[in-house]
Enzyme design. Sequence first.
Site, PDB file in Angstrom:
ATOM      1  N   CYS A   1       7.677  -0.697   5.674  1.00  0.00           N
ATOM      2  CA  CYS A   1       7.069   0.693   5.149  1.00  0.00           C
ATOM      3  C   CYS A   1       8.191   1.232   4.099  1.00  0.00           C
ATOM      4  CB  CYS A   1       7.139   1.590   6.166  1.00  0.00           C
ATOM      5  SG  CYS A   1       6.379   3.239   5.547  1.00  0.00           S
ATOM      6  N   LEU A   2       7.581   1.641   3.145  1.00  0.00           N
ATOM      7  CA  LEU A   2       8.345   2.369   1.988  1.00  0.00           C
ATOM      8  C   LEU A   2       9.261   3.462   2.350  1.00  0.00           C
ATOM      9  CD1 LEU A   2       5.966   1.753  -1.171  1.00  0.00           C
ATOM     10  CD2 LEU A   2       7.668   0.355  -0.450  1.00  0.00           C
TER      11      LEU A   2
ATOM     12  N   HIS B   1      -0.769   6.702   8.311  1.00  0.00           N
ATOM     13  CA  HIS B   1       0.038   7.454   7.632  1.00  0.00           C
ATOM     14  C   HIS B   1      -0.864   9.021   7.428  1.00  0.00           C
ATOM     15  CE1 HIS B   1       3.790   5.637   6.386  1.00  0.00           C
ATOM     16  NE2 HIS B   1       3.395   4.636   5.809  1.00  0.00           N
TER      17      HIS B   1
ATOM     18  N   GLN C   1       3.238   9.871   1.616  1.00  0.00           N
ATOM     19  CA  GLN C   1       4.633   9.227   1.298  1.00  0.00           C
ATOM     20  C   GLN C   1       5.213   9.613  -0.095  1.00  0.00           C
ATOM     21  OE1 GLN C   1       2.912   5.130   2.338  1.00  0.00           O
ATOM     22  NE2 GLN C   1       5.102   5.068   2.813  1.00  0.00           N
TER      23      GLN C   1
ATOM     24  N   GLY D   1       0.640  -1.058   0.014  1.00  0.00           N
ATOM     25  CA  GLY D   1       0.018  -0.056  -0.009  1.00  0.00           C
ATOM     26  C   GLY D   1       0.938   1.338  -0.043  1.00  0.00           C
TER      27      GLY D   1
ATOM     28  N   HIS E   1      -2.386   0.145   8.432  1.00  0.00           N
ATOM     29  CA  HIS E   1      -0.785   0.663   8.482  1.00  0.00           C
ATOM     30  C   HIS E   1      -1.025   2.015   7.680  1.00  0.00           C
ATOM     31  CE1 HIS E   1       3.771   0.323   7.551  1.00  0.00           C
ATOM     32  NE2 HIS E   1       3.184   1.271   6.438  1.00  0.00           N
ATOM     33  N   GLU E   2      -1.809   1.869   6.431  1.00  0.00           N
ATOM     34  CA  GLU E   2      -1.999   3.022   5.521  1.00  0.00           C
ATOM     35  C   GLU E   2      -2.665   4.160   6.247  1.00  0.00           C
ATOM     36  OE1 GLU E   2       0.074   3.218   3.372  1.00  0.00           O
ATOM     37  OE2 GLU E   2       0.671   0.633   3.196  1.00  0.00           O
TER      38      GLU E   2
HETATM   39 ZN    ZN Z   1       4.186   2.812   5.333  1.00  0.00          ZN
END
Ligand code: ZN
Length: 190
Positions: free
Chosen positions: A101-102, A147, A53, A48, A143-144
Amino acid sequence: MVLEITHIGNPILREICSEVPEDRLLDSDFQEFIDDLIETKRDANGAGIAAPQVGEPWRIFVVEVKDNPRYPYKPQAELTVCVNPKITFLTDLRYANYEGCLSIPDLRGKVPRCPHIRVDALDRHGKPFSREVKGITAGTYQHENDHLDGILFPDRVDDTHSYSTWAEFKLRHEDDVRVAVEAVVKEWGE
Ligand code: ZN
């Protein structure tokens, strides 16, 4: 267009993001931004991605898991764009989700997540939808969604000894995590 991914330390990842006004959502440049968000997620093999991000503090995230090499044990999840989402927990139960996480290169850790949630959001065309999401996929949604409130997964890691680089994870933890994930999927169906 693949966008540049912001990394931990960048204050935009700590902002409370703004709701997307419906007229703004329907603008062609915003629709293009959504396409870019999806393309960036796919390019980085994320499960995701959320707008901050890529440096845009809007309340929007995308989830999609399809034969993901970063998470080979994750169940598939169809492409879903969530605009101005609200998440409601439907059980007091929690399971340990091993997250990455990216925006936090080369770190993973165990986060307690709710295995049964409802997501109320707008789709990319402004149409409201409501859906229940379970198991591992529910963890990805949480998680998303975090953010959008400036929360990163290490803020929620309850056992700091679970922190691992990706190489150490693959070497020492992936086999156990695969078994744990299979148990969650067996119980919750995704
Ligand atoms: Zn993340």
